[in-house]
Scaffold this motif. Structure first.
Motif, mmCIF file in Angstrom:
data_model
loop_
_atom_site.group_PDB
_atom_site.id
_atom_site.type_symbol
_atom_site.label_atom_id
_atom_site.label_comp_id
_atom_site.label_asym_id
_atom_site.label_seq_id
_atom_site.Cartn_x
_atom_site.Cartn_y
_atom_site.Cartn_z
ATOM 1 N N GLY A 250 0.809 -1.211 0.000
ATOM 2 C CA GLY A 250 0.000 0.000 0.000
ATOM 3 C C GLY A 250 0.843 1.260 0.000
ATOM 4 N N ASP A 251 1.921 1.259 0.789
ATOM 5 C CA ASP A 251 2.802 2.419 0.819
ATOM 6 C C ASP A 251 3.544 2.581 -0.505
ATOM 7 O OD1 ASP A 251 2.040 3.001 3.372
ATOM 8 O OD2 ASP A 251 3.741 1.997 4.324
ATOM 9 N N LEU A 252 3.890 1.471 -1.143
ATOM 10 C CA LEU A 252 4.532 1.550 -2.456
ATOM 11 C C LEU A 252 3.602 2.183 -3.476
ATOM 12 C CD1 LEU A 252 6.283 -1.915 -2.433
ATOM 13 C CD2 LEU A 252 7.462 0.240 -2.855
ATOM 14 N N SER A 253 2.363 1.735 -3.511
ATOM 15 C CA SER A 253 1.430 2.277 -4.500
ATOM 16 C C SER A 253 1.134 3.752 -4.242
ATOM 17 C CB SER A 253 0.127 1.466 -4.517
ATOM 18 O OG SER A 253 -0.557 1.577 -3.281
ATOM 19 N N SER A 254 1.276 4.203 -2.975
ATOM 20 C CA SER A 254 1.006 5.609 -2.662
ATOM 21 C C SER A 254 2.073 6.541 -3.216
ATOM 22 C CB SER A 254 0.903 5.795 -1.143
ATOM 23 O OG SER A 254 2.179 5.676 -0.522
ATOM 24 N N LEU A 255 3.198 5.984 -3.687
ATOM 25 C CA LEU A 255 4.242 6.799 -4.300
ATOM 26 C C LEU A 255 3.927 7.155 -5.748
ATOM 27 C CD1 LEU A 255 7.378 4.872 -2.975
ATOM 28 C CD2 LEU A 255 6.487 7.038 -2.128
ATOM 29 N N PHE A 256 2.820 6.601 -6.300
ATOM 30 C CA PHE A 256 2.484 6.774 -7.708
ATOM 31 C C PHE A 256 1.233 7.637 -7.866
ATOM 32 C CE2 PHE A 256 5.015 3.000 -7.429
ATOM 33 C CZ PHE A 256 5.715 2.910 -8.614
ATOM 34 N N THR A 257 1.112 8.282 -9.021
ATOM 35 C CA THR A 257 -0.119 9.009 -9.346
ATOM 36 C C THR A 257 -1.244 8.012 -9.587
ATOM 37 O OG1 THR A 257 0.326 9.023 -11.730
ATOM 38 C CG2 THR A 257 1.213 10.863 -10.431
ATOM 39 N N ASP A 258 -2.471 8.498 -9.482
ATOM 40 C CA ASP A 258 -3.621 7.600 -9.635
ATOM 41 C C ASP A 258 -3.652 6.917 -10.992
ATOM 42 O OD1 ASP A 258 -4.462 8.217 -7.097
ATOM 43 O OD2 ASP A 258 -5.875 9.774 -7.746
ATOM 44 N N ASP A 259 -3.107 7.586 -12.026
ATOM 45 C CA ASP A 259 -3.162 7.036 -13.381
ATOM 46 C C ASP A 259 -1.775 6.628 -13.887
ATOM 47 O OD1 ASP A 259 -2.142 9.572 -13.503
ATOM 48 O OD2 ASP A 259 -3.314 10.205 -15.252
ATOM 49 N N GLY A 272 -2.446 2.582 -12.938
ATOM 50 C CA GLY A 272 -3.227 2.936 -11.759
ATOM 51 C C GLY A 272 -2.711 2.293 -10.486
ATOM 52 N N THR A 273 -2.994 2.944 -9.366
ATOM 53 C CA THR A 273 -2.431 2.496 -8.094
ATOM 54 C C THR A 273 -2.987 1.155 -7.631
ATOM 55 O OG1 THR A 273 -4.083 3.888 -6.973
ATOM 56 C CG2 THR A 273 -1.892 4.821 -7.296
ATOM 57 N N ALA A 274 -4.224 0.828 -7.998
ATOM 58 C CA ALA A 274 -4.782 -0.455 -7.563
ATOM 59 C C ALA A 274 -4.004 -1.615 -8.180
ATOM 60 C CB ALA A 274 -6.259 -0.544 -7.940
ATOM 61 N N GLN A 275 -3.728 -1.526 -9.483
ATOM 62 C CA GLN A 275 -2.974 -2.591 -10.131
ATOM 63 C C GLN A 275 -1.515 -2.620 -9.669
ATOM 64 O OE1 GLN A 275 -3.601 -3.425 -14.344
ATOM 65 N NE2 GLN A 275 -5.251 -1.902 -14.384
ATOM 66 N N LEU A 336 5.173 12.591 -7.084
ATOM 67 C CA LEU A 336 4.644 11.240 -7.284
ATOM 68 C C LEU A 336 5.126 10.697 -8.620
ATOM 69 C CD1 LEU A 336 0.959 11.840 -6.127
ATOM 70 C CD2 LEU A 336 2.766 10.686 -4.828
ATOM 71 N N ILE A 337 5.316 9.382 -8.675
ATOM 72 C CA ILE A 337 5.793 8.730 -9.891
ATOM 73 C C ILE A 337 4.641 8.577 -10.879
ATOM 74 C CG2 ILE A 337 6.880 6.655 -10.849
ATOM 75 C CD1 ILE A 337 8.101 6.204 -8.038
ATOM 76 N N ARG A 338 4.836 9.082 -12.079
ATOM 77 C CA ARG A 338 3.810 8.978 -13.111
ATOM 78 C C ARG A 338 4.104 7.838 -14.080
ATOM 79 N NH1 ARG A 338 -0.398 11.338 -14.984
ATOM 80 N NH2 ARG A 338 -0.360 13.010 -13.447
ATOM 81 N N GLN A 339 5.369 7.532 -14.302
ATOM 82 C CA GLN A 339 5.731 6.440 -15.211
ATOM 83 C C GLN A 339 6.940 5.701 -14.643
ATOM 84 O OE1 GLN A 339 5.554 7.300 -19.391
ATOM 85 N NE2 GLN A 339 7.192 5.858 -19.871
ATOM 86 N N TYR A 340 6.885 4.361 -14.684
ATOM 87 C CA TYR A 340 7.919 3.513 -14.074
ATOM 88 C C TYR A 340 8.210 2.365 -15.019
ATOM 89 C CZ TYR A 340 9.642 0.057 -10.567
ATOM 90 O OH TYR A 340 10.347 -0.900 -9.866
#
Length: 353
Positions: A250-259, A272-275, A336-340
């Motif tokens: 959960g904390d990892l996904s919070s480092l990313f933008t929603d999209d 997306g953060t859910a995936q 926030l990370i937008r592309q990884y």
């Protein structure tokens, strides 16, 4: 709580940190030993349109330092963040300084920080929030700088002790360790270093770091493309590594933008953060990562990109090297990370002599 207090508000890091917080709209109280220095910096900070309180106190004078902190609180309210930036930086070899000179250096480099912490942090703990940051240095001791090496080692220990005491109550205690001489226009530009203080203050409780080391260069020894961008990239990867090693999806996904667009070690692209959270939930528990940031580049005021080499170690001990590229965007004051994208690193071509 409101505002920032900068103790040791000199023309280098102190000034840059004060301006960095002021640009975010925070009122600022400045504490320096001389009236001329503090007035000059106050004029620069005040030009940004925020309330500014100039104060004079020697950090080794407990009564004066505590009085200045009270004066700042009377004018601005209990502080959101206190930065202790005072230090005696001098060259001295073993046995060169007198006992009195060593005690004087220790009083500035360490005891002043303890005095300030003891004065402001109990109230922060009662409130359940607040940030206390000390400027560190000398990640490795040097015999040419004995008093400074001892002082900065003391700072690192002090921060650990303060974190033990006040961290469980919600106070963020940290140090920014500067690994070189500070000068504008260099890899140790104070404006670049100031970004670390703002990032630490913004970090959510689950992702808090206790130390950021500003090395000012890429791992191969070449200058970074942009110091500010590299500071942002380094901070993001530091938060990513801490959450990855603790298996906090959960904390990892919070480092990313929603999209955010994301491609990990497998070729499947997710968005997306859910995936992204599901991806990290499927990483075997016990897998760890070690990050070395290579480079950062500022694409615009609110967009940075960068690269890091990452070594992943499976619970079996098997290691996998990766080259990770990210693009991050500043949204509402948070990067926030937008592309990884993760891939196997490409071998460097041989060069002729």
């Amino acid at each position: 709580m409101s505002g920032a207090v900068i103790i040791g508000a000199g023309p280098g890091i102190g000034r840059s940190v004060a301006l960095r917080f002021a640009r975010e709209g925070l009122p600022v109280a400045l504490v320096a030993r001389t009236n001329a220095v503090v007035r000059d910096i106050a004029e620069s900070v005040g030009s940004l349109g925020v309330p500014v309180v100039p104060l004079t106190a020697d950090s080794t004078d407990e009564t004066a330092l505590r009085a200045s902190l009270d004066a700042a609180a009377d004018r601005l309210g209990p502080p959101d963040v206190v930065v202790y930036n005072a230090a005696i930086i001098q060259a001295d070899s073993p046995g060169e300084l007198s006992v009195r000179a060593h005690l004087n250096a220790w009083a500035v480099n360490v005891v002043g920080a303890l005095t300030a912490a003891a004065h402001v942090m109990p109230a922060m703990a009662r409130h359940g929030s607040g940030t206390f940051i000390v400027t560190g240095g000398m990640p490795e001791p040097k015999r040419q700088y004995v008093s400074l090496s001892l002082g900065k080692a003391g700072v690192r220990t002090l921060v650990a002790l303060l974190d033990q005491q006040y961290g469980p109550s919600g106070v963020h205690v940290a140090t920014v360790t500067v690994a070189g001489p500070v000068a504008p226009g260099t890899d140790f530009d104070p404006d670049d270093i100031a970004e670390h203080y703002w990032r630490l203050h913004l970090q959510p409780r689950s992702l808090r770091e206790r130390e950021i080391v500003h090395t000012g260069r890429a791992t191969d020894g070449a200058p970074v493309t942009d110091g500010r961008a590299s500071a942002v990239i380094a901070s993001l990867f530091s938060s990513w590594q801490a959450a990855f090693n603790d298996h906090r999806a959960g904390d990892l996904s919070s480092l990313f933008t929603d999209d955010a667009l994301f491609q990990g070690r497998n070729p499947q692209l997710v968005a997306g953060t859910a995936q992204i959270r599901r991806y990290y939930e499927n990483v075997p528990e016990g897998t760890t990562a070690k990050v070395e940031v290579l480079e950062g580049k500022l694409l615009s005021e609110n967009i940075v990109t960068g690269f890091a080499d990452v070594t992943c170690t499976a619970p079996t001990g098997e290691t996998t090297p990766l080259r990770i590229s990210v693009t991050a965007e500043q949204i509402g004051g948070t990067w926030l990370i937008r592309q990884y994208h993760a891939a196997a690193p490409v071998a460097q071509p041989l060069r002729g002599r």
